[in-house]
Scaffold this motif. Structure first.
Motif, PDB file in Angstrom:
ATOM      1  N   PHE A 226       0.797  -1.232   0.000  1.00 56.01           N
ATOM      2  CA  PHE A 226       0.000   0.000   0.000  1.00 56.01           C
ATOM      3  C   PHE A 226       0.829   1.282   0.000  1.00 56.01           C
ATOM      4  O   PHE A 226       0.263   2.374  -0.036  1.00 56.01           O
ATOM      5  N   ARG A 227       2.168   1.146   0.064  1.00 57.83           N
ATOM      6  CA  ARG A 227       3.095   2.284   0.026  1.00 57.83           C
ATOM      7  C   ARG A 227       2.945   3.237   1.207  1.00 57.83           C
ATOM      8  O   ARG A 227       3.474   4.341   1.188  1.00 57.83           O
TER       9      ARG A 227
ATOM     10  N   VAL B 234      -2.039   4.948   7.710  1.00 62.39           N
ATOM     11  CA  VAL B 234      -3.391   4.538   7.321  1.00 62.39           C
ATOM     12  C   VAL B 234      -4.365   4.769   8.467  1.00 62.39           C
ATOM     13  O   VAL B 234      -5.509   5.199   8.251  1.00 62.39           O
ATOM     14  N   HIS B 235      -3.933   4.539   9.700  1.00 57.70           N
ATOM     15  CA  HIS B 235      -4.820   4.785  10.838  1.00 57.70           C
ATOM     16  C   HIS B 235      -5.158   6.272  10.956  1.00 57.70           C
ATOM     17  O   HIS B 235      -6.258   6.626  11.408  1.00 57.70           O
ATOM     18  N   ILE B 236      -4.247   7.141  10.547  1.00 58.65           N
ATOM     19  CA  ILE B 236      -4.555   8.580  10.533  1.00 58.65           C
ATOM     20  C   ILE B 236      -5.645   8.858   9.513  1.00 58.65           C
ATOM     21  O   ILE B 236      -6.566   9.652   9.750  1.00 58.65           O
TER      22      ILE B 236
ATOM     23  N   GLN C 212     -12.598  -0.031   2.187  1.00 58.14           N
ATOM     24  CA  GLN C 212     -12.703   0.934   1.086  1.00 58.14           C
ATOM     25  C   GLN C 212     -11.404   1.721   0.952  1.00 58.14           C
ATOM     26  O   GLN C 212     -10.900   1.931  -0.164  1.00 58.14           O
ATOM     27  N   LEU C 213     -10.853   2.133   2.080  1.00 59.66           N
ATOM     28  CA  LEU C 213      -9.603   2.893   2.067  1.00 59.66           C
ATOM     29  C   LEU C 213      -8.461   2.056   1.507  1.00 59.66           C
ATOM     30  O   LEU C 213      -7.674   2.522   0.671  1.00 59.66           O
ATOM     31  N   LEU C 214      -8.366   0.801   1.937  1.00 65.36           N
ATOM     32  CA  LEU C 214      -7.270  -0.057   1.481  1.00 65.36           C
ATOM     33  C   LEU C 214      -7.384  -0.366  -0.014  1.00 65.36           C
ATOM     34  O   LEU C 214      -6.362  -0.431  -0.717  1.00 65.36           O
TER      35      LEU C 214
ATOM     36  N   ARG D 269      -4.518   0.701  -2.629  1.00 68.78           N
ATOM     37  CA  ARG D 269      -3.911  -0.309  -3.507  1.00 68.78           C
ATOM     38  C   ARG D 269      -3.855   0.202  -4.944  1.00 68.78           C
ATOM     39  O   ARG D 269      -2.853   0.006  -5.647  1.00 68.78           O
ATOM     40  N   LEU D 270      -4.910   0.856  -5.400  1.00 69.88           N
ATOM     41  CA  LEU D 270      -4.891   1.426  -6.749  1.00 69.88           C
ATOM     42  C   LEU D 270      -3.836   2.519  -6.847  1.00 69.88           C
ATOM     43  O   LEU D 270      -3.069   2.574  -7.811  1.00 69.88           O
ATOM     44  N   TYR D 271      -3.781   3.399  -5.841  1.00 72.51           N
ATOM     45  CA  TYR D 271      -2.781   4.459  -5.846  1.00 72.51           C
ATOM     46  C   TYR D 271      -1.366   3.885  -5.891  1.00 72.51           C
ATOM     47  O   TYR D 271      -0.500   4.407  -6.592  1.00 72.51           O
ATOM     48  N   SER D 272      -1.131   2.847  -5.128  1.00 69.29           N
ATOM     49  CA  SER D 272       0.230   2.329  -4.972  1.00 69.29           C
ATOM     50  C   SER D 272       0.721   1.593  -6.210  1.00 69.29           C
ATOM     51  O   SER D 272       1.926   1.552  -6.469  1.00 69.29           O
ATOM     52  N   THR D 273      -0.187   1.017  -6.961  1.00 67.42           N
ATOM     53  CA  THR D 273       0.227   0.229  -8.125  1.00 67.42           C
ATOM     54  C   THR D 273       0.075   0.985  -9.432  1.00 67.42           C
ATOM     55  O   THR D 273       0.750   0.674 -10.409  1.00 67.42           O
TER      56      THR D 273
END
Length: 204
Positions: free
Chosen positions: A10-11, A17-19, A42-44, A48-52
């Motif tokens: 997830f980079r 992510v908790h923030i 939903q966030l993850l 995942r899309l952002y990171s890849t």
């Protein structure tokens, strides 16, 4: 997942992510039908899309969700994250934060008085259609938004302008920005803003 595996996927760290979970209220469904996707999932999916930078169908396979579900989630989460910008994206405003930013730049490269580094980057989009979609086609041949970013020495984003079509050069974006006006009005006295390949009329 352990911490290193999570960051590779997830980079971002688990702590970061908790923030971001503060957007949970905006992502919570008002009903509990058909196994609604939880805010954290939903966030993850979106991260995942952002990171890849991959395709939606690959992210859908990764999450075990239908493509249309993932598509809707990406829009919802992206809008919720963008709404946080006013809390985190801002230029230093008081003398102490300005001096701290300048000191951090000096510590990196012995370059005095620098308050930020500015540059543009092309964010790829699909053709927007309409009467004149070609204005969004950049010099590299694809459709984009030319977004201007200012960051500090630690790569924290301080300012964003993301409304100009891809065919626009970096210099008109800066010359028509609120940031330039703030410099001309001496809001940032004794400060330098570094930019690459930007033929700007004034030196700040």
């Amino acid at each position: 997942m352990d911490a290193s595996t999570f960051r590779r996927r997830f980079r971002l760290s688990k702590e970061t992510v908790h923030i971001l979970v503060q957007i949970e209220d905006q992502l919570e469904y008002r009903y509990d039908l058909n196994n609604c996707v939880s805010p954290i999932n939903q966030l993850l999916v979106t991260l995942r899309l952002y990171s890849t930078g991959g395709h939606l169908d690959l992210v859908a396979d990764f999450a075990g969700m239908h493509l249309s579900t993932v598509s809707r989630i990406i829009v919802r989460v992206s809008e919720a994250i963008a709404n946080l910008s006013q809390n985190y994206v801002s230029m230093p405003t008081n003398i102490n934060s300005i001096r701290a930013t300048q000191q951090n730049f000096y510590d990196v490269a012995n370059f005095p008085r620098v308050i930020g580094a500015v540059d543009g980057t092309h964010c790829r989009i699909i053709s927007p259609g309409g009467d004149d979609p070609e204005v969004f086609r950049n010099r590299k041949g694809y459709f984009s938004i030319n977004a201007q970013f200012v960051c500090d020495s630690r790569l924290k984003i301080l300012n964003v302008v993301a409304r100009w079509p891809g065919s626009t050069h970096d210099s008109p974006i800066f010359n028509n920005s609120r940031l330039k006006m703030d410099f001309e009005n001496n809001q940032y006295q004794n400060c330098l803003l570094l930019g690459m390949d930007m033929p700007i009329k004034h030196t700040y």
